[in-house]
Design a protein around this motif. Structure first.
Motif, PDB file in Angstrom:
ATOM      1  N   MET A 194       2.891  13.752  -1.116  1.00 26.51           N
ATOM      2  CA  MET A 194       3.973  12.951  -1.701  1.00 26.51           C
ATOM      3  C   MET A 194       3.460  11.608  -2.188  1.00 26.51           C
ATOM      4  N   ALA A 195       2.603  10.989  -1.401  1.00 24.60           N
ATOM      5  CA  ALA A 195       2.104   9.660  -1.762  1.00 24.60           C
ATOM      6  C   ALA A 195       1.167   9.695  -2.961  1.00 24.60           C
ATOM      7  N   ALA A 196       0.662  10.878  -3.304  1.00 26.30           N
ATOM      8  CA  ALA A 196      -0.216  10.983  -4.469  1.00 26.30           C
ATOM      9  C   ALA A 196       0.534  10.668  -5.757  1.00 26.30           C
ATOM     10  N   PHE A 197       1.830  10.928  -5.792  1.00 26.42           N
ATOM     11  CA  PHE A 197       2.604  10.627  -7.007  1.00 26.42           C
ATOM     12  C   PHE A 197       3.740   9.636  -6.765  1.00 26.42           C
ATOM     13  N   ALA A 198       4.026   9.328  -5.497  1.00 21.51           N
ATOM     14  CA  ALA A 198       5.060   8.351  -5.177  1.00 21.51           C
ATOM     15  C   ALA A 198       4.413   7.164  -4.468  1.00 21.51           C
ATOM     16  N   ASP A 199       5.241   6.245  -3.983  1.00 25.73           N
ATOM     17  CA  ASP A 199       4.725   5.013  -3.376  1.00 25.73           C
ATOM     18  C   ASP A 199       4.818   5.019  -1.859  1.00 25.73           C
ATOM     19  N   GLY A 200       5.385   6.083  -1.293  1.00 25.97           N
ATOM     20  CA  GLY A 200       5.484   6.147   0.154  1.00 25.97           C
ATOM     21  C   GLY A 200       6.121   7.432   0.615  1.00 25.97           C
ATOM     22  N   ALA A 201       5.995   7.687   1.911  1.00 27.08           N
ATOM     23  CA  ALA A 201       6.568   8.884   2.532  1.00 27.08           C
ATOM     24  C   ALA A 201       7.453   8.469   3.699  1.00 27.08           C
ATOM     25  N   ILE A 202       8.629   9.092   3.765  1.00 28.41           N
ATOM     26  CA  ILE A 202       9.601   8.819   4.825  1.00 28.41           C
ATOM     27  C   ILE A 202       9.658  10.025   5.748  1.00 28.41           C
ATOM     28  N   VAL A 203       9.542   9.794   7.046  1.00 29.33           N
ATOM     29  CA  VAL A 203       9.546  10.887   8.022  1.00 29.33           C
ATOM     30  C   VAL A 203      10.560  10.582   9.119  1.00 29.33           C
ATOM     31  N   GLY A 204      11.494  11.521   9.345  1.00 27.15           N
ATOM     32  CA  GLY A 204      12.498  11.332  10.371  1.00 27.15           C
ATOM     33  C   GLY A 204      12.500  12.407  11.426  1.00 27.15           C
ATOM     34  N   SER A 205      12.918  13.614  11.049  1.00 27.16           N
ATOM     35  CA  SER A 205      13.139  14.673  12.031  1.00 27.16           C
ATOM     36  C   SER A 205      11.905  14.986  12.872  1.00 27.16           C
ATOM     37  N   ALA A 240       9.965   6.122  -2.674  1.00 26.26           N
ATOM     38  CA  ALA A 240       9.521   6.729  -1.421  1.00 26.26           C
ATOM     39  C   ALA A 240      10.230   8.062  -1.244  1.00 26.26           C
ATOM     40  N   VAL A 241       9.476   9.096  -0.877  1.00 25.32           N
ATOM     41  CA  VAL A 241      10.017  10.446  -0.767  1.00 25.32           C
ATOM     42  C   VAL A 241      10.326  10.750   0.697  1.00 25.32           C
ATOM     43  N   GLY A 242      11.525  11.281   0.942  1.00 28.19           N
ATOM     44  CA  GLY A 242      11.923  11.634   2.294  1.00 28.19           C
ATOM     45  C   GLY A 242      12.660  12.961   2.345  1.00 28.19           C
ATOM     46  N   PHE A 243      13.015  13.388   3.552  1.00 26.54           N
ATOM     47  CA  PHE A 243      13.674  14.667   3.879  1.00 26.54           C
ATOM     48  C   PHE A 243      12.618  15.762   4.043  1.00 26.54           C
ATOM     49  N   ARG A 246       0.878  -1.174   0.000  1.00 27.63           N
ATOM     50  CA  ARG A 246       0.000   0.000   0.000  1.00 27.63           C
ATOM     51  C   ARG A 246       0.911   1.218   0.000  1.00 27.63           C
ATOM     52  N   LYS A 247       0.331   2.404   0.045  1.00 26.02           N
ATOM     53  CA  LYS A 247       1.160   3.599   0.173  1.00 26.02           C
ATOM     54  C   LYS A 247       1.919   3.500   1.490  1.00 26.02           C
ATOM     55  N   ALA A 248       3.227   3.406   1.412  1.00 27.87           N
ATOM     56  CA  ALA A 248       4.021   3.062   2.587  1.00 27.87           C
ATOM     57  C   ALA A 248       4.307   4.268   3.471  1.00 27.87           C
ATOM     58  N   PHE A 249       4.093   4.097   4.766  1.00 31.40           N
ATOM     59  CA  PHE A 249       4.577   5.085   5.720  1.00 31.40           C
ATOM     60  C   PHE A 249       5.838   4.530   6.364  1.00 31.40           C
ATOM     61  N   ILE A 250       6.928   5.302   6.244  1.00 31.94           N
ATOM     62  CA  ILE A 250       8.250   4.834   6.661  1.00 31.94           C
ATOM     63  C   ILE A 250       8.828   5.817   7.673  1.00 31.94           C
ATOM     64  N   PRO A 251       8.706   5.532   8.953  1.00 30.31           N
ATOM     65  CA  PRO A 251       9.306   6.403   9.960  1.00 30.31           C
ATOM     66  C   PRO A 251      10.772   6.069  10.207  1.00 30.31           C
ATOM     67  N   PHE A 252      11.507   7.082  10.620  1.00 31.27           N
ATOM     68  CA  PHE A 252      12.920   6.932  10.991  1.00 31.27           C
ATOM     69  C   PHE A 252      13.086   7.338  12.445  1.00 31.27           C
ATOM     70  N   ILE A 253      13.860   6.551  13.185  1.00 35.07           N
ATOM     71  CA  ILE A 253      14.303   6.962  14.517  1.00 35.07           C
ATOM     72  C   ILE A 253      15.772   6.607  14.665  1.00 35.07           C
ATOM     73  N   THR A 254      16.444   7.303  15.564  1.00 34.96           N
ATOM     74  CA  THR A 254      17.850   7.010  15.850  1.00 34.96           C
ATOM     75  C   THR A 254      17.919   5.947  16.934  1.00 34.96           C
ATOM     76  N   ALA A 255      18.563   4.840  16.638  1.00 33.92           N
ATOM     77  CA  ALA A 255      18.666   3.748  17.602  1.00 33.92           C
ATOM     78  C   ALA A 255      19.454   4.204  18.834  1.00 33.92           C
ATOM     79  N   GLY A 256      18.889   3.930  20.004  1.00 32.29           N
ATOM     80  CA  GLY A 256      19.558   4.290  21.242  1.00 32.29           C
ATOM     81  C   GLY A 256      19.185   5.638  21.801  1.00 32.29           C
ATOM     82  N   ASP A 257      18.274   6.363  21.131  1.00 31.76           N
ATOM     83  CA  ASP A 257      17.823   7.666  21.618  1.00 31.76           C
ATOM     84  C   ASP A 257      16.387   7.536  22.117  1.00 31.76           C
ATOM     85  N   PRO A 258      16.131   7.705  23.416  1.00 32.14           N
ATOM     86  CA  PRO A 258      17.097   8.039  24.474  1.00 32.14           C
ATOM     87  C   PRO A 258      17.839   6.822  25.020  1.00 32.14           C
ATOM     88  N   ASP A 259      17.305   5.606  24.757  1.00 38.09           N
ATOM     89  CA  ASP A 259      17.999   4.372  25.137  1.00 38.09           C
ATOM     90  C   ASP A 259      17.429   3.241  24.280  1.00 38.09           C
TER      91      ASP A 259
END
Length: 259
Positions: free
Chosen positions: A216-227, A202-205, A11-24
């Motif tokens: 973004m998902a309207a024309f791509a296959d997923g959205a990447i969210v980090g910050s 998948a579009v990110g940044f 499906r339209k992919a939701f791709i979250p980013f987290i930093t491993a070890g933050d806060p633990d």
């Protein structure tokens, strides 16, 4: 695509980013499980690095906190192995070339396969240097994800044709961080990519709101969210899990409305 990535882009992919070890690491594991339950299709785990040249201040801060807390690559792999007892969400590792070389490329990819990491994204490895890791990736069945940026116009054909897994489309110039403005030719970039590959894009940044993700998902296959997610973790620390879960649910609901 490998089976986990096929599942991620069913499906339209939701791709979250987290930093491993933050806060633990315990919170990282809890966040992965909560995001998977809330509708994340593929989760990127960042390996904290002392010189993260592609990162803005939000993720730089997360790297500093994680490293100060004793985060290591060995501890990350151990955490993922433990996580796999009751969580099968597709996982990708976001890193830089130095940590992989220091660890040993073969050893790193072998560990990825052992704990069920399906892909790696190496921020500072341009497509022309993809071969530095490709043999190890291929040997252990780990997809090395290629990135295409607004400055990649003359190289889209080459990068797309040689890509695997999915294409990470960088939304704008500069480092990571929440944005309100994106590259004007993003949709044209995705159209150009699709001339050379059938891989998902998948579009990110910079994406931070449900409206941006849906756009973004309207024309791509997923959205990447980090910050945007890392900011929530920075604000709430070990108590961040329900806040991140609610955020992922909102993003998932927005993508579900996109046809």
């Amino acid at each position: 695509m490998t089976e986990p990535l096929q599942r991620a882009f069913a499906r339209k992919a939701f791709i979250p980013f987290i930093t491993a070890g933050d806060p633990d690491l315990a919170t990282t594991a809890a966040l992965v499980k909560a995001m998977a339950a809330a509708g994340a299709d593929l989760i990127e785990l960042g390996i904290p690095f002392s010189d993260p040249i592609a990162e803005g201040p939000v993720i730089q801060g997360a790297d500093i906190r994680a490293l100060a807390g004793g985060m290591t690559t060995d501890r990350l792999f151990a955490m993922i192995a433990d996580l796999r007892r009751d969580c099968d969400v597709p996982l990708a590792l976001m890193t830089y070339i130095n940590p992989v070389f220091v660890y040993g490329a073969d050893r790193f990819m072998a560990c990825c396969r052992e704990v069920g990491v399906c892909a790696v994204i190496v921020r500072d490895a341009p497509f022309e240097e993809k071969g530095e890791l490709q043999a190890s990736c291929t040997k252990y069945g780990v997809k090395q994800i290629s990135m295409i940026a607004p400055t990649s116009e003359g190289r889209i054909a080459k990068i797309a044709a040689g890509a695997e897994g999915f294409i990470y489309v960088v939304s704008s110039l500069g480092v990571t961080g929440v944005r309100t403005n994106f590259s004007a030719n993003l949709e044209d970039t995705v159209v150009a990519i699709r001339r050379y590959t059938k891989l998902p894009c998948a579009v990110g940044f910079g994406i931070s709101t449900p409206e941006q993700a849906a756009h973004m998902a309207a024309f791509a296959d997923g959205a990447i969210v980090g910050s945007a997610i890392v900011k929530i973790i920075a604000a709430h620390g070990r108590d961040s899990v329900p806040y991140v879960s609610d955020y992922v649910k909102q993003m998932r609901a927005a993508l579900d409305k996109v046809q």
